[in-house]
Scaffold this motif. Sequence first.
Motif, short mmCIF file in Angstrom:
data_model
loop_
_atom_site.label_atom_id
_atom_site.label_comp_id
_atom_site.label_asym_id
_atom_site.label_seq_id
_atom_site.Cartn_x
_atom_site.Cartn_y
_atom_site.Cartn_z
N GLU A 235 0.82 -1.20 0.00
CA GLU A 235 0.00 0.00 0.00
C GLU A 235 0.86 1.26 0.00
N SER A 236 1.94 1.22 0.78
CA SER A 236 2.84 2.36 0.83
C SER A 236 3.53 2.58 -0.52
N GLU A 239 0.96 4.12 -3.02
CA GLU A 239 0.50 5.47 -2.74
C GLU A 239 1.63 6.50 -2.78
N ASP A 240 2.81 6.12 -2.31
CA ASP A 240 3.85 7.12 -2.10
C ASP A 240 4.96 7.11 -3.14
N TYR A 241 5.10 6.01 -3.89
CA TYR A 241 6.30 5.91 -4.73
C TYR A 241 6.01 5.54 -6.19
N ASN A 246 5.76 11.18 -8.26
CA ASN A 246 6.71 10.70 -7.26
C ASN A 246 8.05 10.32 -7.84
N THR A 249 11.60 10.30 -5.92
CA THR A 249 11.38 10.35 -4.47
C THR A 249 12.18 9.25 -3.76
N MET A 251 12.91 6.49 -0.94
CA MET A 251 12.08 5.55 -0.18
C MET A 251 12.59 5.43 1.26
#
Length: 412
Positions: A235-236, A239-241, A246, A249, A251
């Motif tokens: 999930e991370s 959503e984030d990477y 992104n 970005t 990690m």
Amino acid sequence: MVERNGPVSARQVMDLDSPEFADFVRGTAPAASDTHVGELISLRNSTFFRAVNLIAASIGMLPTFLMRRTVDARGQEHIEKAKDHPLYRVLHKRPNTYQTAFEFKSYMQQLALRQGNAYALIIRGLGGKVVQLVPLPRGAVTPKLSDDWRLTFEYRRKSGGTVILPATEVFHFRHPVTRDGLNGVSLIDMARNSIGIAADAERAAGKLLNGGVMAGGALETDKGLGDEAIARLKESMAEDYTGADNAGTWMILEEGMKAKPFIASARDAQYDELRKRQAEEVSRFTGVPRPLLMFDETSWGSGIEQLGLFFVTYCLMPWFVAWEQAIERSCFTEAEQNAEQLYVKFNEGALLRGSLKDQAEFFKAALGPNQGYRSPNEVRAAFDLNPKTGDETGPDAIPQPTAAPQSQGKTE
């Protein structure tokens, strides 16, 4: 229908009148790859399609004129467009009832490129003058040269049976390169290895995209992860990477996890080089400059005019001559050929026009002021403007050159 069984596992279905079946019967050597290179496969090659389309479209869009050369009573030669001749309209406007001049010339040109030969039935009117040129089905005509050097054409009708047509009823346009003096070479045959290898490379790329592993890297840890931890990690990551926002970005990894990116191998780099090399190989068979095929990494810059000149001079010019002489050979009557007054001319200047500034400088030099070789009305005609008479006055009058005033010397 005939099914061809070869060394490959797939079978190919061919029509009895197809060029592929003719190649199979003649025993054409296979390509360096397992891919059978036919017309459809060759046109799916983007470099080959671009080159064929560019040459055919350029030939189709250029005006083709029937010109007449006459000599007056004073022995002065005059050149004019033979608009009163039926062949003028056939070449410039309407070759037949269902094609424009662009459609006819571009179709015949791409046939000569792909297959080496293109044929059209000549329909003559009064005095034996050509009134229509109707393309004949591809693969249905074979030139024949008898023992007494008489040229005829064997035409296989769709309804069945064959008919022998004399040379005066067939317009034959072929590739300038020929192995027997009658049939032009086919670019598909000549570039068979390059197109086949390029098709294999594209198919391999498709398989890699469909079934290959496309992950950018792996996450490694010495500790065991439970189902909850794995779900939270996925999930991370989602959503984030992921996504363009992104990109770049950093990690943040948990549980002593390490990131291991996948790096392209030397084998992948060589595979990409192979695809580029095959594109270059295909381009060499057509003679089209690299930038015009849209795969050159260099900038055109101010050399665009020189690029166009190169394309016209070294790629299109042989085709211009081939068109002009093929029309004169097949479409002129014997009397017209003996008189040597009529000739065919492609207006390649339409492809060589520079910017308005370049044209202004050219016509300025052509006009004079003292030893110009063009009249003002000839310059106006180049821009599709109506001629002007020399006795007109007012703002629409043609400016006349004026002599520079002579300085008067002092007398003592």
